[in-house]
Scaffold this motif. Structure first.
Motif, PDB file in Angstrom:
ATOM      1  N   LEU A 164      -9.692 -35.464  56.683  1.00 24.12           N
ATOM      2  CA  LEU A 164      -9.010 -36.378  57.941  1.00 24.12           C
ATOM      3  C   LEU A 164      -7.624 -35.838  58.309  1.00 24.12           C
ATOM      4  N   ALA A 165      -6.784 -35.235  57.492  1.00 22.05           N
ATOM      5  CA  ALA A 165      -5.494 -34.719  58.008  1.00 22.05           C
ATOM      6  C   ALA A 165      -5.640 -33.281  58.792  1.00 22.05           C
ATOM      7  N   SER A 166      -6.901 -32.850  58.581  1.00 18.92           N
ATOM      8  CA  SER A 166      -6.975 -31.454  59.340  1.00 18.92           C
ATOM      9  C   SER A 166      -7.411 -31.705  60.819  1.00 18.92           C
ATOM     10  N   PHE A 167      -7.633 -33.110  61.143  1.00 15.44           N
ATOM     11  CA  PHE A 167      -8.151 -33.426  62.615  1.00 15.44           C
ATOM     12  C   PHE A 167      -7.178 -33.266  63.573  1.00 15.44           C
ATOM     13  N   ALA A 181       3.283 -28.103  62.923  1.00 14.07           N
ATOM     14  CA  ALA A 181       2.984 -28.372  64.157  1.00 14.07           C
ATOM     15  C   ALA A 181       1.507 -27.983  64.622  1.00 14.07           C
ATOM     16  N   ALA A 182       1.091 -26.819  63.891  1.00 14.66           N
ATOM     17  CA  ALA A 182      -0.299 -26.894  64.191  1.00 14.66           C
ATOM     18  C   ALA A 182      -1.343 -27.862  63.593  1.00 14.66           C
ATOM     19  N   LEU A 183      -0.960 -28.429  62.664  1.00  6.22           N
ATOM     20  CA  LEU A 183      -1.811 -29.498  61.932  1.00  6.22           C
ATOM     21  C   LEU A 183      -1.709 -30.931  62.716  1.00  6.22           C
ATOM     22  N   ARG A 184      -0.394 -31.316  63.186  1.00  8.35           N
ATOM     23  CA  ARG A 184       0.031 -32.478  63.866  1.00  8.35           C
ATOM     24  C   ARG A 184      -0.426 -32.367  65.159  1.00  8.35           C
ATOM     25  N   TYR A 185      -0.120 -31.258  66.090  1.00 12.08           N
ATOM     26  CA  TYR A 185      -0.482 -31.306  67.479  1.00 12.08           C
ATOM     27  C   TYR A 185      -1.266 -30.270  68.251  1.00 12.08           C
ATOM     28  N   GLY A 186      -1.396 -29.309  67.198  1.00  8.82           N
ATOM     29  CA  GLY A 186      -2.122 -27.962  67.765  1.00  8.82           C
ATOM     30  C   GLY A 186      -3.678 -28.058  68.249  1.00  8.82           C
ATOM     31  N   ASP A 187      -4.039 -27.229  68.703  1.00  8.17           N
ATOM     32  CA  ASP A 187      -5.636 -27.065  69.244  1.00  8.17           C
ATOM     33  C   ASP A 187      -6.339 -26.832  67.838  1.00  8.17           C
ATOM     34  N   CYS A 210     -15.179 -25.186  58.542  1.00  9.62           N
ATOM     35  CA  CYS A 210     -14.172 -24.385  58.986  1.00  9.62           C
ATOM     36  C   CYS A 210     -13.434 -24.586  60.188  1.00  9.62           C
ATOM     37  N   VAL A 211     -12.159 -25.222  59.980  1.00  7.18           N
ATOM     38  CA  VAL A 211     -11.377 -25.650  61.100  1.00  7.18           C
ATOM     39  C   VAL A 211     -10.310 -24.686  61.240  1.00  7.18           C
ATOM     40  N   GLU A 212     -10.067 -24.329  62.521  1.00 11.54           N
ATOM     41  CA  GLU A 212      -8.537 -23.579  62.724  1.00 11.54           C
ATOM     42  C   GLU A 212      -7.723 -24.517  63.724  1.00 11.54           C
ATOM     43  N   ARG A 213      -6.485 -24.812  63.278  1.00 10.07           N
ATOM     44  CA  ARG A 213      -5.697 -25.472  63.931  1.00 10.07           C
ATOM     45  C   ARG A 213      -4.363 -24.393  64.542  1.00 10.07           C
TER      46      ARG A 213
END
Length: 529
Positions: free
Chosen positions: A353-356, A456-462, A474-477
């Motif tokens: 969930l935190a990776s979304f 910043a990547a996890l909180r706001y990133g693409d 496999c999620v890339e933020r």
């Protein structure tokens, strides 16, 4: 670069007041109990709380049937208690979001009591009334969410009224400008008391087709139908195209109170078009969420990729919100875990969930890894659960009291018998039992939220996905120069990692990688790349 609004990428903790903490020994949680335990919530590192209904109500639907939109029900406390909660939360750095239910009221609301008296009074058109068919049957085929026809006969007016939920929850007629104005006064009332935002409940039920045309038969099902409501496409009983215009009126009011946040709950089997419409541009709502995960029977890499891909970040697009559990859905650990150990699976879900990309909601007890509670039939309280018995995962099983300690059978929730029983399995998972255990689910939540807040990547990133191994998520933020790779095996067998994904972990769950294979029910989020 301009500072991000506080809510973007926020983690928000849901309090279900009836079950959070009882301060006066009546077996029901209350605002004072919540105030006394806000420090626990703040210790998680979340940005704010979402407080489920605490308004004056006869409690036919446990607060979602409101008899006074601008007061606190005595079982929860007083307006003064609410003001104290706002102050304590703000002192702890927590924002406060409250539920707003604009689609319906209680049948004990003074508006409805007046509306039902006759067809000529000043509030006669504040609810949805219709004549019977010539044979006395309801005006059309609309069905209630709770498993019955959506029309109730009222002898005083000699008409039927619409209720999309319980008979005790008549639908407001939001097509009426006077009703909209009254609702906007409610919005202002709570903003003036200092709330930081609103969750708008059942929003797409707010307007109906004024011609009362029948709903067509549903032919495409995301999941097997379980109630009459599921057999229709609800294109006429809800989801009217005038709803966004009403949301613009709400937003115009809220914009006078800088820094506020709005999120819509949007139900239905195919909600995406409405979610996008409700959050389009900068004149409507900030965010929306549906039931993609709340009612999903299984959690898979494919479901996650498909669902998150609906919010790619296009111009004018709103910001998504996500939840795995809440007061209306069975707890995710029980729904999905398969053969995995509950604590391990709870940690894995936290990390997923935190990776979304979006805001994430944590439901009370989720941070403890609570499984769905068993509630015997004789103890059931939820009208939906009673109506649909026997069902194995009703709403009451997600609403049992929060376990604070192991002191008594009430797990520190109350000094008296609680309104729902405490599941024996929950007592050993209490807050005090987990607080000082570095390996506990509770402390994992604290570490994971801290990691997300600091990235910043996890909180706001693409967000993007690597599908070289389709069963592996496999999620890339990415944000500027920071990249985080988030890899999860949600299956019961080892899966091969794509090339270049065997990186140092900032946080991990499960077994270590062996020969390029990620073991079952394991995952990690990489250090910044």
């Amino acid at each position: 670069m301009a500072a991000m609004p506080w809510w973007k990428g926020a983690t928000i903790y849901q309090i279900y007041p009836r079950s959070f903490k009882d301060s006066n020994g009546d077996g029901i949680g209350d605002l004072r109990g919540a105030i006394n335990h806000l420090t626990h919530i703040a210790s998680l590192g979340v940005d704010g709380i979402w407080l489920s209904p605490f308004f004056t109500s006869p409690m036919a639907d446990f607060g979602y049937d409101i008899a006074d939109f601008c007061d606190v029900d005595p079982i929860f406390g007083t307006l003064s208690d609410f003001d104290d909660l706002i102050k304590k939360a703000h002192d702890l750095g927590l924002k406060v979001i409250i539920d707003q239910i604009y689609s319906h009221s209680s049948d004990q609301h003074v508006w409805f009591e007046q509306s039902r008296q006759n067809r000529t009074n000043s509030k006669a058109d504040w609810y949805v009334w219709a004549d019977a068919n010539p044979d006395g049957t309801p005006p059309n085929n609309w069905q209630s969410v709770f498993g019955m026809g959506a029309w109730q006969w009222d002898a005083r007016r000699g008409q039927y009224y619409l209720h999309n939920f319980l008979v005790e929850q008549p639908d407001l007629n939001l097509h009426n400008p006077d009703v909209q104005n009254a609702i906007l006064d409610v919005t202002k009332f709570w903003l003036d008391r200092g709330v930081d935002g609103f969750r708008l409940d059942a929003l797409n039920f707010g307007m109906h087709d004024p011609e009362l045309k029948d709903n067509p038969v549903e032919t495409v099902f995301k999941r097997p139908p379980t109630r009459p409501f599921d057999f229709q496409r609800h294109v006429n009983s809800m989801s009217h195209p005038d709803i966004p215009a009403f949301l613009e009126r709400i937003r115009a009011v809220i914009d006078h109170y800088p820094g506020r946040f709005t999120v819509a709950e949007v139900g239905g089997p195919f909600p995406m078009a409405e979610m996008k419409a409700f959050t389009d541009g900068d004149k409507r709502l900030n965010s929306a969420y549906a039931f993609d995960f709340l009612y999903a029977a299984d959690l898979s890499a494919d479901l996650i990729r498909t669902t998150l891909a609906e919010w790619p970040g296009e111009p004018h697009e709103g910001w998504p919100s996500w939840a795995f559990s809440n007061h209306d859905a069975p707890r995710a650990v029980t729904r999905w875990r398969g053969t995995c150990d509950e604590a391990r699976y709870a940690k894995l879900l936290c990390m997923v969930l935190a990776s979304f990309r979006g805001n994430i909601f944590v439901y009370q007890g989720e941070e403890l890894g609570l499984p769905q509670a068993h509630v015997p039939f004789e103890d059931l309280q939820d009208p939906e659960a009673i109506t649909n018995w026997p069902e194995t995962l009703g709403r009451d099983g997600a609403r049992t009291p929060m376990p604070w300690n192991q002191a008594n059978l009430c797990a520190g929730f109350s000094t008296e018998k609680p309104w729902l029983p405490v599941d024996d399995r929950h007592i050993s998972l209490s807050v005090t039992a987990q607080n000082n255990d570095d390996n506990s689910v509770l402390n994992f939540y604290r570490r994971m939220i801290a990691l997300r807040n600091g990235s910043a990547a996890l909180r706001y990133g693409d967000i993007s996905f690597n599908e070289d191994t389709p069963e592996l998520l496999c999620v890339e933020r990415t944000d500027g120069t920071e990249i985080r790779r988030c890899v999860f095996n949600l299956t019961n067998a080892p899966l091969a990692l794509p090339a270049g994904y065997d990186k140092a972990a900032a946080i991990a769950v499960g077994e270590p990688i062996v020969n390029g294979m990620l073991p079952a029910y394991s995952g990690f989020i990489s250090t910044a790349l």
